[in-house]
Enzyme design. Structure first.
Site, PDB file in Angstrom:
ATOM      1  N   PRO A  97     -73.452   1.741 -88.065  1.00 41.78           N
ATOM      2  CA  PRO A  97     -73.577   0.523 -88.879  1.00 41.78           C
ATOM      3  C   PRO A  97     -73.849   0.896 -90.339  1.00 41.78           C
ATOM      4  O   PRO A  97     -74.585   1.848 -90.604  1.00 41.78           O
ATOM      5  CB  PRO A  97     -74.781  -0.210 -88.280  1.00 41.78           C
ATOM      6  CG  PRO A  97     -75.154   0.506 -87.041  1.00 41.78           C
ATOM      7  CD  PRO A  97     -74.476   1.837 -87.028  1.00 41.78           C
ATOM      8  N   LEU A 102     -78.961   4.498 -91.727  1.00 41.04           N
ATOM      9  CA  LEU A 102     -78.602   5.454 -90.679  1.00 41.04           C
ATOM     10  C   LEU A 102     -77.638   6.535 -91.184  1.00 41.04           C
ATOM     11  O   LEU A 102     -76.961   7.183 -90.394  1.00 41.04           O
ATOM     12  CB  LEU A 102     -78.004   4.721 -89.463  1.00 41.04           C
ATOM     13  CG  LEU A 102     -78.947   3.735 -88.772  1.00 41.04           C
ATOM     14  CD1 LEU A 102     -78.245   3.040 -87.611  1.00 41.04           C
ATOM     15  CD2 LEU A 102     -80.214   4.423 -88.263  1.00 41.04           C
ATOM     16  N   SER A 104     -74.862   6.365 -93.080  1.00 43.35           N
ATOM     17  CA  SER A 104     -73.408   6.168 -93.098  1.00 43.35           C
ATOM     18  C   SER A 104     -72.781   6.736 -94.372  1.00 43.35           C
ATOM     19  O   SER A 104     -71.720   7.371 -94.308  1.00 43.35           O
ATOM     20  CB  SER A 104     -73.048   4.693 -92.928  1.00 43.35           C
ATOM     21  OG  SER A 104     -73.644   3.934 -93.951  1.00 43.35           O
ATOM     22  N   SER A 105     -73.426   6.559 -95.503  1.00 39.17           N
ATOM     23  CA  SER A 105     -72.772   7.040 -96.734  1.00 39.17           C
ATOM     24  C   SER A 105     -72.771   8.565 -96.795  1.00 39.17           C
ATOM     25  O   SER A 105     -71.784   9.170 -97.224  1.00 39.17           O
ATOM     26  CB  SER A 105     -73.366   6.413 -97.993  1.00 39.17           C
ATOM     27  OG  SER A 105     -74.715   6.716 -98.077  1.00 39.17           O
ATOM     28  N   ALA A 107     -72.701  10.590 -94.182  1.00 33.64           N
ATOM     29  CA  ALA A 107     -71.698  11.057 -93.216  1.00 33.64           C
ATOM     30  C   ALA A 107     -70.288  10.896 -93.794  1.00 33.64           C
ATOM     31  O   ALA A 107     -69.418  11.754 -93.593  1.00 33.64           O
ATOM     32  CB  ALA A 107     -71.845  10.294 -91.900  1.00 33.64           C
ATOM     33  N   ASP A 147     -80.022  13.951 -96.616  1.00 34.85           N
ATOM     34  CA  ASP A 147     -79.153  13.276 -95.644  1.00 34.85           C
ATOM     35  C   ASP A 147     -77.840  14.034 -95.450  1.00 34.85           C
ATOM     36  O   ASP A 147     -77.398  14.260 -94.324  1.00 34.85           O
ATOM     37  CB  ASP A 147     -78.836  11.848 -96.113  1.00 34.85           C
ATOM     38  CG  ASP A 147     -80.046  10.939 -95.980  1.00 34.85           C
ATOM     39  OD1 ASP A 147     -81.131  11.441 -95.674  1.00 34.85           O
ATOM     40  OD2 ASP A 147     -79.884   9.725 -96.204  1.00 34.85           O
TER      41      ASP A 147
END
Ligand code: MEV
Length: 313
Positions: A97, A102, A104-105, A107, A147
């Site tokens: 999501p 979590l 996302s950016s 990854a 991250d």
């Protein structure tokens, strides 16, 4: 030529916010991925298609003028085709999501850097990480890089703002049930509110930082011992610190209580104010914890640690 890469999302297990003030944080990669497919095309353009929209531009547009959240992909493609006569088509598929803390950016940046650069040669994970952090900086100038690092190398990691990253070699066998408040949050805003709390409560904040540091040291031992119940107690304790610094709210508190009822411990992950919480479980209480959230109509899913990190194929 087509190349593909995928990278996992991440969860901050312990230490968000306190990490900003020099306390160690513990992060893990999760088994929800972003997959990026890159293709070299003859037309001199960069085109990106994802489930959050499309971006199609000629090379060499000024990055600062691009407002699309797909900007990191453009940055990467533009950098990599500088000395070529071709263009690049990028397709993004996500199981993570978006915009709820979590990873996302990150990854996207890691999988994007790997897929695009692989069209023209082979790069080490370290080189891809460097490119990914550059791309992430087009949207978060002040990123610590933590991250992107965990999304590249996978597994568990300790992160210290001054000393950098180090992988934790244990492989604890837990599940995290992640519940989404669906409340939007701005990390920047919440971090600024915590700073205000710190400035008006210097003594209390400094005591909390010492307590969080001690907690993280304990967590490192418990991880080695795969003591999931012990870790759950630390999760609960960490949530109390997050409550004290004011990043929780009624909805998040409610979700944490639901998680805590059947798991070993539950807390906010990331900035707070909205976003996600997680509940720590093993096989024995996984289903009940999921049921607890679903019964109260909260969107939730379970994840495990991803030990693979970046994958290219
Ligand atoms: C946000 O995901 C984590 C924070 O600790 C901010 C940061 O480390 O930059 C709240």
């Amino acid at each position: 030529m087509i190349s593909k890469a995928s990278a996992p999302g991440k969860v901050i297990l312990f230490g968000e916010h306190f990490v900003v003030y020099g306390v160690k944080a513990i992060l893990c990669a999760i088994n929800k991925r972003i997959t990026v497919t890159a293709e070299e095309i003859s037309e001199r353009k960069i085109s990106i298609i994802s489930n959050i929209g499309k971006l199609e531009l000629e090379p060499n547009e000024p990055i600062s003028e691009i407002t699309s959240p797909l900007k990191p992909f453009y940055y990467l493609a533009n950098k990599i085709i500088q000395d070529k006569n071709s263009g690049i088509k990028i397709q993004v598929e996500s199981e993570i999501p978006l915009g709820v803390g979590l990873g996302s950016s990150s990854a996207c940046c890691v999988a994007g850097a790997a897929a695009i650069s692989k069209l023209f040669g082979n790069n080490s994970k370290e080189e891809i990480l460097k490119l990914a952090i550059e791309a992430e900086k087009t949207i978060f100038q002040n990123t610590s890089g933590a991250d992107c690092t965990v999304c590249t190398f996978g597994g568990l990691m300790e992160y210290d703002k001054e000393k950098g990253f180090s992988k934790i070699e244990s492989e604890p066998n837990f599940h995290l049930v992640i519940a989404n408040s669906n409340v939007e949050h701005s990390t920047e805003k919440v971090v600024a509110e915590v700073r205000k709390f710190k400035e008006s409560n210097e003594e209390e904040f400094s005591k909390l930082c010492s307590e969080e540091s001690a907690l993280v040291e304990n967590v490192l031992k418990l991880l080695k011992e795969n003591d999931i119940k012990g870790l759950g107690e630390k999760v609960t304790q960490n949530q109390e610190f997050l409550e004290t610094i004011g990043i929780s709210n009624d909805k998040l508190r409610d979700m944490v209580q639901i998680g805590k009822a059947s798991s070993y411990g539950s807390k906010i992950t990331g900035a707070g104010g909205g976003g996600c919480i997680f509940a720590l479980t093993d096989e024995s209480n996984l289903e009940n914890t999921i049921k607890g959230f679903k019964d109260k109509n909260f969107e939730c899913f379970s994840v495990k640690i991803d030990f693979k990190g970046l994958d290219t194929f």
